[in-house]
Design a protein around this motif. Sequence first.
Motif, PDB file in Angstrom:
ATOM      1  N   HIS A  97     -17.132 -13.131 -15.371  1.00 40.35           N
ATOM      2  CA  HIS A  97     -17.434 -13.980 -14.214  1.00 40.35           C
ATOM      3  C   HIS A  97     -16.351 -13.842 -13.166  1.00 40.35           C
ATOM      4  O   HIS A  97     -15.167 -13.888 -13.459  1.00 40.35           O
ATOM      5  N   ALA A  98     -16.750 -13.655 -11.907  1.00 38.48           N
ATOM      6  CA  ALA A  98     -15.772 -13.470 -10.821  1.00 38.48           C
ATOM      7  C   ALA A  98     -15.090 -14.785 -10.506  1.00 38.48           C
ATOM      8  O   ALA A  98     -15.726 -15.818 -10.337  1.00 38.48           O
ATOM      9  N   GLU A  99     -13.748 -14.720 -10.432  1.00 35.50           N
ATOM     10  CA  GLU A  99     -12.964 -15.877 -10.028  1.00 35.50           C
ATOM     11  C   GLU A  99     -12.349 -15.646  -8.662  1.00 35.50           C
ATOM     12  O   GLU A  99     -11.525 -16.424  -8.196  1.00 35.50           O
ATOM     13  N   ALA A 100     -12.753 -14.560  -7.999  1.00 37.15           N
ATOM     14  CA  ALA A 100     -12.105 -14.205  -6.740  1.00 37.15           C
ATOM     15  C   ALA A 100     -12.283 -15.297  -5.692  1.00 37.15           C
ATOM     16  O   ALA A 100     -11.387 -15.560  -4.898  1.00 37.15           O
ATOM     17  N   ALA A 101     -13.451 -15.930  -5.675  1.00 39.29           N
ATOM     18  CA  ALA A 101     -13.686 -16.930  -4.643  1.00 39.29           C
ATOM     19  C   ALA A 101     -12.736 -18.107  -4.787  1.00 39.29           C
ATOM     20  O   ALA A 101     -12.168 -18.601  -3.810  1.00 39.29           O
ATOM     21  N   SER A 102     -12.504 -18.565  -6.018  1.00 37.00           N
ATOM     22  CA  SER A 102     -11.635 -19.711  -6.235  1.00 37.00           C
ATOM     23  C   SER A 102     -10.175 -19.387  -6.032  1.00 37.00           C
ATOM     24  O   SER A 102      -9.365 -20.271  -5.815  1.00 37.00           O
ATOM     25  N   GLU A 103      -9.825 -18.101  -6.136  1.00 33.69           N
ATOM     26  CA  GLU A 103      -8.425 -17.727  -6.024  1.00 33.69           C
ATOM     27  C   GLU A 103      -8.149 -16.976  -4.734  1.00 33.69           C
ATOM     28  O   GLU A 103      -7.107 -16.357  -4.572  1.00 33.69           O
ATOM     29  N   ALA A 104      -9.098 -17.015  -3.780  1.00 28.69           N
ATOM     30  CA  ALA A 104      -8.941 -16.231  -2.561  1.00 28.69           C
ATOM     31  C   ALA A 104      -7.705 -16.624  -1.788  1.00 28.69           C
ATOM     32  O   ALA A 104      -7.099 -15.808  -1.101  1.00 28.69           O
ATOM     33  N   GLY A 105      -7.300 -17.872  -1.938  1.00 31.62           N
ATOM     34  CA  GLY A 105      -6.138 -18.317  -1.184  1.00 31.62           C
ATOM     35  C   GLY A 105      -4.855 -17.659  -1.607  1.00 31.62           C
ATOM     36  O   GLY A 105      -3.908 -17.584  -0.821  1.00 31.62           O
ATOM     37  N   ASP A 106      -4.736 -17.186  -2.868  1.00 33.89           N
ATOM     38  CA  ASP A 106      -3.491 -16.558  -3.314  1.00 33.89           C
ATOM     39  C   ASP A 106      -3.729 -15.105  -3.722  1.00 33.89           C
ATOM     40  O   ASP A 106      -3.099 -14.589  -4.610  1.00 33.89           O
ATOM     41  N   LYS A 107      -4.674 -14.446  -3.030  1.00 34.20           N
ATOM     42  CA  LYS A 107      -4.965 -13.037  -3.340  1.00 34.20           C
ATOM     43  C   LYS A 107      -3.692 -12.212  -3.267  1.00 34.20           C
ATOM     44  O   LYS A 107      -2.905 -12.334  -2.344  1.00 34.20           O
ATOM     45  N   SER A 108      -3.541 -11.320  -4.220  1.00 31.06           N
ATOM     46  CA  SER A 108      -2.328 -10.515  -4.304  1.00 31.06           C
ATOM     47  C   SER A 108      -2.262  -9.485  -3.201  1.00 31.06           C
ATOM     48  O   SER A 108      -3.258  -8.946  -2.763  1.00 31.06           O
ATOM     49  N   ASP A 109      -1.032  -9.202  -2.730  1.00 34.49           N
ATOM     50  CA  ASP A 109      -0.820  -8.150  -1.743  1.00 34.49           C
ATOM     51  C   ASP A 109      -0.725  -6.775  -2.384  1.00 34.49           C
ATOM     52  O   ASP A 109      -0.867  -5.771  -1.702  1.00 34.49           O
ATOM     53  N   ILE A 110      -0.447  -6.705  -3.673  1.00 33.87           N
ATOM     54  CA  ILE A 110      -0.174  -5.426  -4.315  1.00 33.87           C
ATOM     55  C   ILE A 110      -1.454  -4.671  -4.658  1.00 33.87           C
ATOM     56  O   ILE A 110      -1.479  -3.445  -4.682  1.00 33.87           O
ATOM     57  N   LEU A 111      -2.571  -5.370  -4.897  1.00 29.96           N
ATOM     58  CA  LEU A 111      -3.820  -4.697  -5.216  1.00 29.96           C
ATOM     59  C   LEU A 111      -4.539  -4.285  -3.933  1.00 29.96           C
ATOM     60  O   LEU A 111      -4.375  -4.896  -2.886  1.00 29.96           O
ATOM     61  N   VAL A 112      -5.359  -3.233  -4.046  1.00 32.06           N
ATOM     62  CA  VAL A 112      -6.053  -2.688  -2.878  1.00 32.06           C
ATOM     63  C   VAL A 112      -7.449  -3.293  -2.820  1.00 32.06           C
ATOM     64  O   VAL A 112      -8.308  -2.995  -3.639  1.00 32.06           O
ATOM     65  N   PHE A 113      -7.681  -4.167  -1.840  1.00 33.17           N
ATOM     66  CA  PHE A 113      -8.970  -4.820  -1.670  1.00 33.17           C
ATOM     67  C   PHE A 113      -9.594  -4.398  -0.345  1.00 33.17           C
ATOM     68  O   PHE A 113      -8.890  -4.204   0.642  1.00 33.17           O
ATOM     69  N   GLY A 114     -10.936  -4.285  -0.314  1.00 32.12           N
ATOM     70  CA  GLY A 114     -11.655  -4.106   0.941  1.00 32.12           C
ATOM     71  C   GLY A 114     -11.108  -3.005   1.822  1.00 32.12           C
ATOM     72  O   GLY A 114     -10.899  -3.195   3.011  1.00 32.12           O
ATOM     73  N   THR A 115     -10.888  -1.833   1.247  1.00 33.80           N
ATOM     74  CA  THR A 115     -10.184  -0.774   1.977  1.00 33.80           C
ATOM     75  C   THR A 115     -11.018  -0.126   3.070  1.00 33.80           C
ATOM     76  O   THR A 115     -10.482   0.595   3.894  1.00 33.80           O
ATOM     77  N   HIS A 116     -12.325  -0.365   3.085  1.00 34.47           N
ATOM     78  CA  HIS A 116     -13.178   0.360   4.030  1.00 34.47           C
ATOM     79  C   HIS A 116     -13.584  -0.488   5.233  1.00 34.47           C
ATOM     80  O   HIS A 116     -14.462  -0.104   5.989  1.00 34.47           O
ATOM     81  N   THR A 117     -12.948  -1.616   5.427  1.00 30.79           N
ATOM     82  CA  THR A 117     -13.325  -2.479   6.521  1.00 30.79           C
ATOM     83  C   THR A 117     -13.239  -1.747   7.852  1.00 30.79           C
ATOM     84  O   THR A 117     -12.188  -1.255   8.247  1.00 30.79           O
ATOM     85  N   ASP A 118     -14.384  -1.644   8.555  1.00 36.70           N
ATOM     86  CA  ASP A 118     -14.467  -1.075   9.901  1.00 36.70           C
ATOM     87  C   ASP A 118     -14.026   0.382   9.963  1.00 36.70           C
ATOM     88  O   ASP A 118     -13.543   0.854  10.993  1.00 36.70           O
ATOM     89  N   ASP A 119     -14.185   1.141   8.872  1.00 36.46           N
ATOM     90  CA  ASP A 119     -13.880   2.573   8.905  1.00 36.46           C
ATOM     91  C   ASP A 119     -14.680   3.294   9.983  1.00 36.46           C
ATOM     92  O   ASP A 119     -14.205   4.254  10.586  1.00 36.46           O
ATOM     93  N   ALA A 120     -15.899   2.851  10.229  1.00 35.81           N
ATOM     94  CA  ALA A 120     -16.778   3.548  11.157  1.00 35.81           C
ATOM     95  C   ALA A 120     -16.258   3.516  12.586  1.00 35.81           C
ATOM     96  O   ALA A 120     -16.599   4.383  13.396  1.00 35.81           O
ATOM     97  N   ASN A 121     -15.434   2.526  12.925  1.00 36.61           N
ATOM     98  CA  ASN A 121     -14.931   2.394  14.291  1.00 36.61           C
ATOM     99  C   ASN A 121     -13.447   2.707  14.408  1.00 36.61           C
ATOM    100  O   ASN A 121     -12.814   2.370  15.400  1.00 36.61           O
ATOM    101  N   THR A 122     -12.893   3.366  13.392  1.00 35.69           N
ATOM    102  CA  THR A 122     -11.497   3.793  13.432  1.00 35.69           C
ATOM    103  C   THR A 122     -11.414   5.223  13.936  1.00 35.69           C
ATOM    104  O   THR A 122     -12.118   6.098  13.429  1.00 35.69           O
ATOM    105  N   PRO A 123     -10.595   5.513  14.941  1.00 36.32           N
ATOM    106  CA  PRO A 123     -10.487   6.893  15.444  1.00 36.32           C
ATOM    107  C   PRO A 123     -10.020   7.847  14.353  1.00 36.32           C
ATOM    108  O   PRO A 123      -9.209   7.499  13.497  1.00 36.32           O
ATOM    109  N   THR A 124     -10.571   9.060  14.376  1.00 36.41           N
ATOM    110  CA  THR A 124     -10.157  10.113  13.454  1.00 36.41           C
ATOM    111  C   THR A 124      -9.541  11.258  14.250  1.00 36.41           C
ATOM    112  O   THR A 124      -9.706  11.351  15.470  1.00 36.41           O
ATOM    113  N   GLN A 125      -8.835  12.137  13.557  1.00 39.11           N
ATOM    114  CA  GLN A 125      -8.154  13.246  14.213  1.00 39.11           C
ATOM    115  C   GLN A 125      -8.778  14.602  13.898  1.00 39.11           C
ATOM    116  O   GLN A 125      -8.343  15.615  14.447  1.00 39.11           O
ATOM    117  N   THR A 126      -9.775  14.650  13.028  1.00 36.37           N
ATOM    118  CA  THR A 126     -10.212  15.929  12.479  1.00 36.37           C
ATOM    119  C   THR A 126     -11.549  16.405  13.026  1.00 36.37           C
ATOM    120  O   THR A 126     -11.710  17.581  13.327  1.00 36.37           O
TER     121      THR A 126
END
Length: 713
Positions: A21-50
């Motif tokens: 069972h996901a507990e992420a919602a109840s613990e969202a306030g103290d989400k860790s900085d060390i884990l990689v979450f939601g890495t693709h947010t707005d990738d479509a509108n980020t400039p690329t160089q290639t």
Amino acid sequence: MIKTILSSGAVAALLLPTLAHAEAASEAGDKSDILVFGTHTDDANTPTQTGSRLGLTVLETPASVETLTGNEIRARGDLSIVDAVTRATGISSVANPGNGGTGLAARGFSGPGSIMQLYDGVRLYPGAGTVTFPTDPWTVDRIEVLRGPASVLYGQGAIGGAVNVISKKPNAGHTEFEAEAGYGSQDSWRIAAGVGGPVDDLIAYRFDISRMQSDGWVDRGNSKGLAISGSVQLQPADSLTVTLSDDYSDQEPMLYFGTPLINGRLDERNKRRNYNVTDALMRFRDNRTTIRVEWAPSDSVSVRSTAYRLTTHRKWRNLESYFWNGATGKIDRFDFFGIDHDQTQIGNQTDVTLRSAWGGLKNELLVGFDVNSIKFRHSNDFDSDPPPPGFAEPVDPFTFDPGLYYNTFGVRPQYRTRTRQYSLFAEDRLTISDQLSVSAGINFDRANVKRYVTSYGPGGATIETLRLDKTLHNITWRVGAVYQPTPALSLYGQYATAVDPLGSLITFSIGQAAFKNTTGDQVEAGIKASFLGGRGLATFAAYRIVKKNLLATVPGSLPPRQDQVGQRSAKGLEASLTLDLPGGFGIDANGTILDARFDEFLSGGTSFNGKTPPNVPETTANLWLRYDVTARLQTRLGLRYVGRTFSDNANQFRVPGYAVVDGGISFAVTKNIAANLRVYNLFDKDYASTTYNDEQWLLGRPRSADFSISARF
């Protein structure tokens, strides 16, 4: 040592959290900085160089472009650039020692000549088809992948695509520190650290170092590597940035050239045997120094200039070829090769972008040049006397003395080349309306290669003779359009031309001097959609690429000579889906289906029409699932599938496809420190990642587990 054979309980422990069972919602306030979450947010509108030099976003680019972030690469546990980039859509590995362990395949074409490798947007010229830098993902900010012809952007080569490795740069906003230390199967260990940030309002810096070592998964399979990257950024004004960087790599790869099949099959009894000699040697040292200037005197004008110097030193002493002899029941070993490469590439890439409005229509025009001077020296011992009788005799497949490297001649200079290359390029994008834009690009490329052959006179005196002076000219171009009925949906199409070199440009052989480069073109159309506020991205593309003027042996010619004839093609479909969902779920999925074939190819009196070119899988797929069980506990499960390939033009030697499952668990001990368990090849699949000869398979890593501690402040 972490045992490679995981118990069923350990496997269950890896998989069960995905059902918790996901507990992420109840613990969202103290989400860790060390884990990689939601890495693709707005990738479509980020400039690329290639995909474009104009810094277009994924939705604005009329081509297939994909970005793999460094954080995501490291979270998955990918230990090399090849491991990381083959998670991208339609990219597969053809890496073997002969191409420096970096070879890739895409859209029906393979090898460094057809899949260009870039570092910070600047192309790396293969010496004798070998690229050895960069390899370590620790120093990487992101990897951008362009599928389809890239000659218009980067000069000759890259009919199948381009891979651009972009290094970490100084962050002038705040100081950051990250580190990771890990240990695992095959006595593998890794320690890495990076630090960067502002010194004052004028200066910022970044420094990264990574060291790894492993005993490998075959006899005498030791390897080690060191990567160091540092940069200093000066910003004397808001409009001017100067960045000085230096990157160093020292690799000693696993001295393994593959496992010979026995009676056409992989045998359990020899799959961990290493048939190379005891004193084999393979070492690659690369160093690149770069100064990059970015100046934007106004909103309508910007200038970029990158000057660089790359040095490469390669040493090679190996016994490379092994074949099963059914008549004797032995493995025949041969091909003693001693090779040294010394390469220096000095160059500059500069462009100017002009932004204007024509009758109310927004226009962006970029013009620039790229110039290189490349010195390459090749030394070998190919004139050595043959081994004495009995020295290289067949060996027992399972129990044998590896022996020592045989050389009576010594590794001596054989030839050197001097290559001077320049290209002039332009790219333009006209925005006709909020929904429609058209773009076009053109590239003129000129390269002159001089080859000096070394001979030895009385007393060992060296005599150099100019044997080749070849100049190649190429013009490539592309045109494309993007229609966006909504800001989050793009329909696009493009036509592009391409040029592939015959072999490797800077080691252009005397036998190839009579021929021109091969040419090709591509038609591509596709759709891209961003949704869920940028947390979802879906793409679909259809394409056809045709390559002409292939080199083939003239039937009946004695001695054998070559001619340019024939055609090969590839047509296919590609799709990808990325989702970061509420509740801690994340999905990355992609797949490709293609039909690659020789349309017209007659060589040595044999027709290969209709055959699949070697080293080209016609189906590939990747799937990554992420589930954040709590704000401190994250699980990942990944599937990599590569379809069957062939190792020869006639398709007589089939290499089976494979599916490999990887997984991992990360637990945030504190906000800044995490413990990670990563499992590779969970079901212990025996598979050939690629081949070295027709029946000499390079086997992938068996089931393995690595444990690491990572920190970020």
